[in-house]
Design an enzyme around this catalytic site. Structure first.
Site: not given
Length: 339
Positions: A21, A25, A34, A71, A146
């Site tokens: 990652r 952010r 983004r 993703d 998921y």
């Protein structure tokens, strides 16, 4: 490439480092890109912007490898499950898998993922030649959770109920996903990825017997397929939360990702002769430089300088970690491991 050499246990001038990652952010540049993209999926599907955020941590941190920005859930999305990312809640599927008929109704994703392959080609063309590009996917089990739960879960109650009450349905889903993921990773390799990693984020949700049958077995199958066709491409497997099962780990792959909950000395003892180990600094140590330095020292004392190790975190970068500490981490590892 130093990173690729390390994956095959060849001599390198220092222990290579990248961070899970690493495009995220905690970087203001990522937040700006983004914002330009609009939604998260828009960013994943925009080749130019996905290229931009993939390259940012390479330029800012000087890590030895870039990892494709995407993703894991684009695969079930393109298999036909509508996906949205809700603010403050994360990914959400509006339709879920509950029956064998639902599994049979899933479409084929590989021909709809051109934006991922285009991003890989774009990134590879702009990435310095000495830096590796890592492609990736989620494991069949993690993706299945998921698709069954409809979102992230703390209990995985629906997925586990299916595992024990309707194992044939879960296995049918896992087999479909495995076929799709083989093609997906192959597409990334053909587009220019130099290595691939399979993330099994929810591995720790299962007891040992269930894990080996319903997750690890499928990861091994994908790895064997890729290694059989692309022996020059390192395959890395990262199952989070299975430190207690290391005695059962086997398969045809090159690098085993060690999560921060698994003691590195135990991973080295049980797996270090068979696989290059990757990891496993606790990400939260980056909040404090002294804590980070101690963590690095402990890991390097266990793994040494003589190969068989790629430095990484034991999970992903957190959104509020100080970027200056991430920059310092890369320098610290490089300086401490120079041969």
């Amino acid at each position: 490439m130093i990173f690729i050499d390390a994956c095959f246990r060849k001599k390198t001038p220092y222990t290579p480092i990248w961070l899970m990652r690493q495009a995220g952010r905690y970087l203001s540049e990522y937040r700006a890109t983004r914002a330009k993209a609009g939604g998260f999926l828009d960013l994943c599907k925009n080749v130019n912007l996905a290229t931009e955020v993939t390259l940012q941590p390479v330029e800012i941190l000087d890590v030895d490898a870039a990892i494709l920005f995407s993703d894991i859930l684009v695969v079930p999305l393109e298999m036909g499950l509508p996906l949205e990312f809700l603010s403050g809640e994360g990914p959400h599927f509006n339709r879920t898998i509950t029956t064998l008929e639902d599994v049979k109704a899933l479409g084929c994703a590989k021909d709809k993922l051109g934006y991922v392959y285009d991003a890989v080609s774009s990134i590879r063309s702009k990435l310095p030649k000495d830096k590796a590009l890592i492609g990736f996917c989620g494991s069949p089990w993690t993706l299945a959770t998921y698709m069954i739960e409809g979102q992230g879960s703390k209990t995985y109650a629906k997925s586990k109920a299916m595992l024990y009450k309707q194992p044939q349905v879960l296995k049918a889903l896992l087999e479909r996903l495995s076929d799709e993921l083989k093609a997906y990773l192959e597409g990334q390799i053909q587009a220019g990825a130099n290595a691939v990693q399979i993330f099994d984020s929810w591995a720790g949700a299962l007891e040992q017997e269930a894990y080996l049958e319903f997750s690890w077995g499928y990861m091994k199958d994908i790895a064997k397929y890729i290694k059989g066709k692309y022996p020059h491409i390192p395959v890395m497997l990262f199952p989070k939360g299975i430190g207690a099962y290391l005695d059962k780990i086997d398969g045809e792959f090159d690098v085993f990702g060690v999560d921060w909950g698994t003691p590195m000395n135990m991973a080295k003892e049980k797996l270090g002769k068979k696989y290059v180990l990757q990891g496993n600094l606790e990400p939260s140590r980056l909040y404090d430089v002294d804590s980070m330095r101690r963590g690095v020292k402990e890991i390097l004392e266990i793994m040494g300088k003589d190969g068989g190790h790629i430095f990484n975190l034991g999970h992903g970068m957190l959104p509020d970690l100080p970027r200056e500490n991430a920059i310092e981490l890369v320098k610290m590892v490089r300086e401490a491991t120079r041969r």
